[in-house]
Design a protein around this motif. Structure first.
Motif, PDB file in Angstrom:
ATOM      1  N   LYS A   1      43.277  63.814  29.722  1.00  0.00           N
ATOM      2  CA  LYS A   1      42.028  62.981  29.992  1.00  0.00           C
ATOM      3  C   LYS A   1      42.223  61.385  29.291  1.00  0.00           C
ATOM      4  N   ILE A   2      41.529  60.489  29.819  1.00  0.00           N
ATOM      5  CA  ILE A   2      41.643  59.319  29.349  1.00  0.00           C
ATOM      6  C   ILE A   2      41.475  59.236  27.920  1.00  0.00           C
ATOM      7  N   ASN A   3      40.349  59.902  27.345  1.00  0.00           N
ATOM      8  CA  ASN A   3      39.924  59.871  26.160  1.00  0.00           C
ATOM      9  C   ASN A   3      40.333  60.876  25.173  1.00  0.00           C
ATOM     10  N   GLU A   4      41.536  61.461  25.663  1.00  0.00           N
ATOM     11  CA  GLU A   4      42.545  62.413  24.715  1.00  0.00           C
ATOM     12  C   GLU A   4      44.102  61.383  24.721  1.00  0.00           C
ATOM     13  N   VAL A   5      44.057  60.570  25.209  1.00  0.00           N
ATOM     14  CA  VAL A   5      45.504  59.756  25.441  1.00  0.00           C
ATOM     15  C   VAL A   5      45.882  59.544  23.875  1.00  0.00           C
ATOM     16  N   ASN A   6      45.270  59.041  22.852  1.00  0.00           N
ATOM     17  CA  ASN A   6      45.644  58.786  21.758  1.00  0.00           C
ATOM     18  C   ASN A   6      46.179  59.983  20.956  1.00  0.00           C
ATOM     19  N   GLN A   7      45.382  61.231  21.129  1.00  0.00           N
ATOM     20  CA  GLN A   7      45.947  62.461  20.313  1.00  0.00           C
ATOM     21  C   GLN A   7      47.285  62.845  20.966  1.00  0.00           C
ATOM     22  N   ARG A   8      47.229  62.810  22.310  1.00  0.00           N
ATOM     23  CA  ARG A   8      48.584  63.460  22.991  1.00  0.00           C
ATOM     24  C   ARG A   8      49.745  62.617  22.731  1.00  0.00           C
ATOM     25  N   ALA A   9      49.291  61.228  22.658  1.00  0.00           N
ATOM     26  CA  ALA A   9      50.528  60.135  22.542  1.00  0.00           C
ATOM     27  C   ALA A   9      51.155  60.563  21.290  1.00  0.00           C
ATOM     28  N   ALA A  10      50.324  60.717  20.146  1.00  0.00           N
ATOM     29  CA  ALA A  10      50.846  60.970  18.941  1.00  0.00           C
ATOM     30  C   ALA A  10      51.972  61.979  18.825  1.00  0.00           C
ATOM     31  N   GLU A  11      51.847  62.945  19.625  1.00  0.00           N
ATOM     32  CA  GLU A  11      52.587  64.277  19.591  1.00  0.00           C
ATOM     33  C   GLU A  11      53.903  63.717  20.385  1.00  0.00           C
ATOM     34  N   LEU A  12      53.806  63.064  21.675  1.00  0.00           N
ATOM     35  CA  LEU A  12      55.154  62.698  22.230  1.00  0.00           C
ATOM     36  C   LEU A  12      55.713  61.417  21.533  1.00  0.00           C
TER      37      LEU A  12
ATOM     38  N   GLN B   1      49.680  56.933  36.305  1.00  0.00           N
ATOM     39  CA  GLN B   1      48.639  56.920  37.120  1.00  0.00           C
ATOM     40  C   GLN B   1      47.221  56.687  36.235  1.00  0.00           C
ATOM     41  N   ARG B   2      46.253  56.138  36.666  1.00  0.00           N
ATOM     42  CA  ARG B   2      44.854  55.769  35.686  1.00  0.00           C
ATOM     43  C   ARG B   2      43.707  55.988  36.663  1.00  0.00           C
ATOM     44  N   ASP B   3      42.987  57.213  36.648  1.00  0.00           N
ATOM     45  CA  ASP B   3      41.959  57.193  37.396  1.00  0.00           C
ATOM     46  C   ASP B   3      40.657  57.144  36.680  1.00  0.00           C
ATOM     47  N   GLU B   4      40.046  56.004  36.312  1.00  0.00           N
ATOM     48  CA  GLU B   4      38.900  55.676  35.665  1.00  0.00           C
ATOM     49  C   GLU B   4      37.875  56.591  36.112  1.00  0.00           C
ATOM     50  N   GLN B   5      37.636  56.709  37.425  1.00  0.00           N
ATOM     51  CA  GLN B   5      36.258  57.354  38.025  1.00  0.00           C
ATOM     52  C   GLN B   5      36.354  58.701  37.330  1.00  0.00           C
ATOM     53  N   ASN B   6      37.616  59.642  37.415  1.00  0.00           N
ATOM     54  CA  ASN B   6      37.501  60.829  37.157  1.00  0.00           C
ATOM     55  C   ASN B   6      37.913  61.114  35.632  1.00  0.00           C
TER      56      ASN B   6
ATOM     57  N   THR C   1      44.452  60.772  33.542  1.00  0.00           N
ATOM     58  CA  THR C   1      45.751  60.014  33.566  1.00  0.00           C
ATOM     59  C   THR C   1      46.902  60.616  33.293  1.00  0.00           C
ATOM     60  N   ILE C   2      48.214  60.115  34.136  1.00  0.00           N
ATOM     61  CA  ILE C   2      49.160  60.621  33.727  1.00  0.00           C
ATOM     62  C   ILE C   2      50.086  59.312  33.303  1.00  0.00           C
ATOM     63  N   PHE C   3      50.395  59.702  31.870  1.00  0.00           N
ATOM     64  CA  PHE C   3      51.207  58.624  31.117  1.00  0.00           C
ATOM     65  C   PHE C   3      52.452  58.790  30.365  1.00  0.00           C
ATOM     66  N   SER C   4      53.130  57.653  29.816  1.00  0.00           N
ATOM     67  CA  SER C   4      54.614  58.099  29.273  1.00  0.00           C
ATOM     68  C   SER C   4      54.028  57.239  27.922  1.00  0.00           C
ATOM     69  N   ALA C   5      54.579  57.936  26.795  1.00  0.00           N
ATOM     70  CA  ALA C   5      54.581  57.519  25.608  1.00  0.00           C
ATOM     71  C   ALA C   5      56.135  57.038  25.336  1.00  0.00           C
ATOM     72  N   ALA C   6      56.138  55.630  25.166  1.00  0.00           N
ATOM     73  CA  ALA C   6      57.646  55.212  25.186  1.00  0.00           C
ATOM     74  C   ALA C   6      57.791  54.139  23.772  1.00  0.00           C
ATOM     75  N   LEU C   7      59.109  54.312  23.544  1.00  0.00           N
ATOM     76  CA  LEU C   7      59.713  53.571  22.559  1.00  0.00           C
ATOM     77  C   LEU C   7      60.916  52.454  22.971  1.00  0.00           C
ATOM     78  N   PRO C   8      60.680  51.289  22.965  1.00  0.00           N
ATOM     79  CA  PRO C   8      61.966  50.268  23.399  1.00  0.00           C
ATOM     80  C   PRO C   8      63.231  50.347  22.916  1.00  0.00           C
ATOM     81  N   THR C   9      64.215  50.401  23.641  1.00  0.00           N
ATOM     82  CA  THR C   9      65.670  50.234  23.309  1.00  0.00           C
ATOM     83  C   THR C   9      66.316  48.860  23.816  1.00  0.00           C
ATOM     84  N   ALA C  10      67.190  48.509  23.004  1.00  0.00           N
ATOM     85  CA  ALA C  10      67.785  47.298  23.331  1.00  0.00           C
ATOM     86  C   ALA C  10      68.530  47.224  24.643  1.00  0.00           C
TER      87      ALA C  10
END
Length: 345
Positions: free
Chosen positions: A205-216, A241-246, A249-258
């Protein structure tokens, strides 16, 4: 005449007895109040340690005190004096600092019976997401001061503890106000350079992104350390994917590489590439809970400026500050990037 002598004699005896009583009465005093505030200990510590903030929350400011600061307002030697028509003049000086745990101060107050002094100690005890703040004052009274308080049928704790209690509640209000401050700044169109990144994906859920992202993020970080892959920038989230209406989201937690990293088959962490692209950039300064407003402002800007969201692109957020290192949410910085079609210039 004998009656008058007896009366004078009795008065003298009463005076001597009263003096002995006052002289032998324990003049030591202690006033203390504790209050639990939902805020990090370092943030509360800095608020109290910086004496320039004492113009805001101490309860005695209701008496229209005029403060005059010494050469510095923080650290050992910091202090201020005050004058007030309703309260006696006084002075506070910081004498000891133990970062995030304790502050020691000397207090001096001019009274009708002379100068009174006391030792003041602040203690900050972190309790999960809250902090117990304790304000303690100890000292001793001379003969005149003990006599004055005895005649007034009061004592130092009765005077100062209500002030401490109200001040700590005011401190909670002030620190909460400061933590809640935020700004949303839509900076308009710009180009993002893109680049390679390591990531893990999940649905939430969009409002749970921060919590889930921290683990990833933690998992991706550990994977990169284990495999000697250097982190080349700030962490970010890509919204596949980001469904504001519902609110999903499907998201990726990412860290940049050179550069590109080839991962083995079945690896829990993968390598991806973010293309260089035209985007609308918005900066949120403050608690991430205000992110929804920042996203709304971004899309409103796109609509008002007749831009077109690039359906092939994926919006993303970059986290400039680390909440672990910056305990004040008002100073957190999140950058939002929404890809727009190049031809919409």
């Amino acid at each position: 005449m004998k009656i008058i002598k007896y009366l004078l004699f009795l008065i003298l005896i009463a005076f001597i007895a009263g003096s002995i009583y006052i002289a032998t009465k324990d003049g030591r005093f202690s006033a203390e109040e504790s209050y639990i505030i939902k805020a990090p200990a370092p943030l509360l510590f800095r608020e109290v340690a910086d004496l320039s903030n004492w113009q805001t929350w101490p309860a005695w400011n209701d008496n229209e005190m005029e403060l005059t600061y010494l050469d510095n307002t923080t650290g050992e030697g910091a202090g201020f004096t005050w004058t007030s028509e309703e309260m006696r003049d006084g002075k506070i000086t910081t004498t000891g600092i133990s970062p995030y745990n304790q502050i020691e101060q000397d207090l001096e107050i001019e009274t009708s019976t002379g100068k009174a002094s006391a030792r003041v100690v602040w203690e900050f005890e972190q309790e999960e997401n809250e902090t117990r703040v304790t304000w303690r004052m100890t000292g001793s009274q001379n003969f005149k001061q003990k006599l004055a308080f005895t005649l007034q049928n009061t004592n130092m704790p009765e005077i100062f503890e209500p002030i401490f209690e109200k001040s700590l509640k005011n401190l909670e209000t002030e620190i909460t106000r400061k933590m809640e401050e935020y700004t949303v700044n839509v900076q308009g169109t710009t180009r993002h350079g893109g680049g390679y990144y390591m990531y893990r994906s999940t649905a939430a859920k969009i409002n749970e992104v921060n919590q889930r992202a921290a683990e990833l993020f933690e998992d991706v970080t550990n994977y990169m350390k284990e495999n000697g892959i250097s982190i080349n920038g700030k962490p970010f989230i890509i919204y596949n994917q980001r469904d504001e209406q519902n609110g999903t989201t499907i998201f990726s937690a990412a860290l940049p590489t050179a550069s590109q990293v080839v991962t083995p088959s079945g690896s829990r962490v993968l390598n991806g590439y973010l293309p260089a692209q035209k985007v609308v950039k918005t900066t949120l300064k403050g608690n991430y809970k205000n992110a929804a407003e920042a996203w709304e402002a971004s899309y409103r800007y796109i609509e008002e400026n007749e831009l077109e969201v690039d359906s092939r692109g994926k919006p993303f957020e970059v986290y400039i500050t680390n909440p672990v290192e910056q305990e004040n949410p008002a100073l957190w910085i999140t950058e939002i990037y929404i890809p727009v079609v190049e031809s919409s210039l």
